[in-house]
Design a protein around this motif. Sequence first.
Motif, mmCIF file in Angstrom:
data_model
loop_
_atom_site.group_PDB
_atom_site.id
_atom_site.type_symbol
_atom_site.label_atom_id
_atom_site.label_comp_id
_atom_site.label_asym_id
_atom_site.label_seq_id
_atom_site.Cartn_x
_atom_site.Cartn_y
_atom_site.Cartn_z
ATOM 1 N N PRO A 192 1.935 -8.816 31.984
ATOM 2 C CA PRO A 192 0.862 -9.817 31.831
ATOM 3 C C PRO A 192 0.847 -10.309 30.455
ATOM 4 N N PRO A 193 0.051 -11.391 30.283
ATOM 5 C CA PRO A 193 0.076 -12.283 28.999
ATOM 6 C C PRO A 193 -0.282 -11.369 27.906
ATOM 7 N N VAL A 194 -1.248 -10.327 27.954
ATOM 8 C CA VAL A 194 -1.499 -9.541 27.034
ATOM 9 C C VAL A 194 -1.507 -8.108 27.501
ATOM 10 N N PRO A 195 -0.562 -7.187 27.464
ATOM 11 C CA PRO A 195 -0.535 -5.915 28.052
ATOM 12 C C PRO A 195 -1.400 -4.956 27.217
ATOM 13 N N LYS A 196 -2.108 -3.898 27.884
ATOM 14 C CA LYS A 196 -2.991 -2.998 27.247
ATOM 15 C C LYS A 196 -2.476 -1.609 27.400
ATOM 16 N N ALA A 197 -1.366 -1.349 28.170
ATOM 17 C CA ALA A 197 -0.873 -0.105 28.486
ATOM 18 C C ALA A 197 0.296 -0.266 29.188
ATOM 19 N N ALA A 198 1.353 0.664 29.348
ATOM 20 C CA ALA A 198 2.282 0.421 30.273
ATOM 21 C C ALA A 198 2.390 1.503 31.354
ATOM 22 N N VAL A 199 2.841 1.138 32.465
ATOM 23 C CA VAL A 199 2.802 2.098 33.438
ATOM 24 C C VAL A 199 4.508 2.068 34.044
ATOM 25 N N ILE A 200 4.849 3.311 34.088
ATOM 26 C CA ILE A 200 6.243 3.401 34.846
ATOM 27 C C ILE A 200 5.952 3.884 36.335
ATOM 28 N N LEU A 201 6.408 3.128 37.282
ATOM 29 C CA LEU A 201 6.096 3.441 38.742
ATOM 30 C C LEU A 201 7.164 4.162 39.505
ATOM 31 N N PHE A 202 7.013 5.223 40.170
ATOM 32 C CA PHE A 202 7.999 5.995 40.659
ATOM 33 C C PHE A 202 7.628 6.173 42.451
ATOM 34 N N ALA A 203 8.454 5.450 42.985
ATOM 35 C CA ALA A 203 8.384 5.565 44.224
ATOM 36 C C ALA A 203 8.586 6.862 45.066
ATOM 37 N N GLY A 204 8.141 6.854 46.109
ATOM 38 C CA GLY A 204 8.256 8.456 47.265
ATOM 39 C C GLY A 204 9.700 8.242 47.806
#
Length: 263
Positions: free
Chosen positions: A46-58
Amino acid sequence: MGKSFKLVLAVAFWLLAMPARADDGARVVDIPTRPGVTQRLLVLAPPVPKAAVILFAGGHGGLQIAPDGSFGWGKGNFLIRSRQLFVDQGLLTVVIDAPSDRQLPPYLAGFRQGPEHAADVRAVIAWVRQQSGLPVWLVGTSRGTQSIAAVATRLSRADGPDGLVLTSTILTDPKAPAVPAMALKKLSIPVLVAHHELDGCSHCAYSEIPNLMQKLSALPRKQLLSFSAGVSQGDPCEAMAYHGFNGLESEVVGQIAGWVLGR
């Protein structure tokens, strides 16, 4: 120069330096993890990221991300199809594939709870932190919850994630440790659980949720988000059933992001 402005510059430089760009503005990058092994990621900012998430599919977890950002498998998975929703909530979003030495069947099956998977994810967490300066959360769905819970119990607090989000958690499994059977007492990070009350997958019965929450009871910050609406189509263990929060994507991601960001 303010901290937030420096962060924006750092993320912008990071994205510009990546070697490939997908049609949706995401970037594809391969990072080294174990000797001779790389881990492919799809990164959306995003333009101003506030945190990071790493997505793990099933499922088997072999997304087979191409250089153009397309998926060979799994594009309908709850987290994968919802990735832009995380970005819209202000989260730097990283989709993780199977590593380069697991790009053929059975992909991540039989691999999610081992030390090599933990080593790969540790390298990804370190890379995201180094590049962005953001707290890093692991978000898993279905079999992906076995990945993130196992990884978090294997890694040290310094090397591991800042928090976990378990969606459609694997609560029972005759072939491998389900999440409640893991060494969750080792965790000291926040854990959010999101589950559909009507989840029809035999490994994810809502009646087993109290057992999971009891195993998390010692954590200083934990919460259960329950959902009961939506649409269920097809196999009850697949992505377009209640198991995959079909029809609830925006609501579920919005509540997850709000909890991660402390809103």
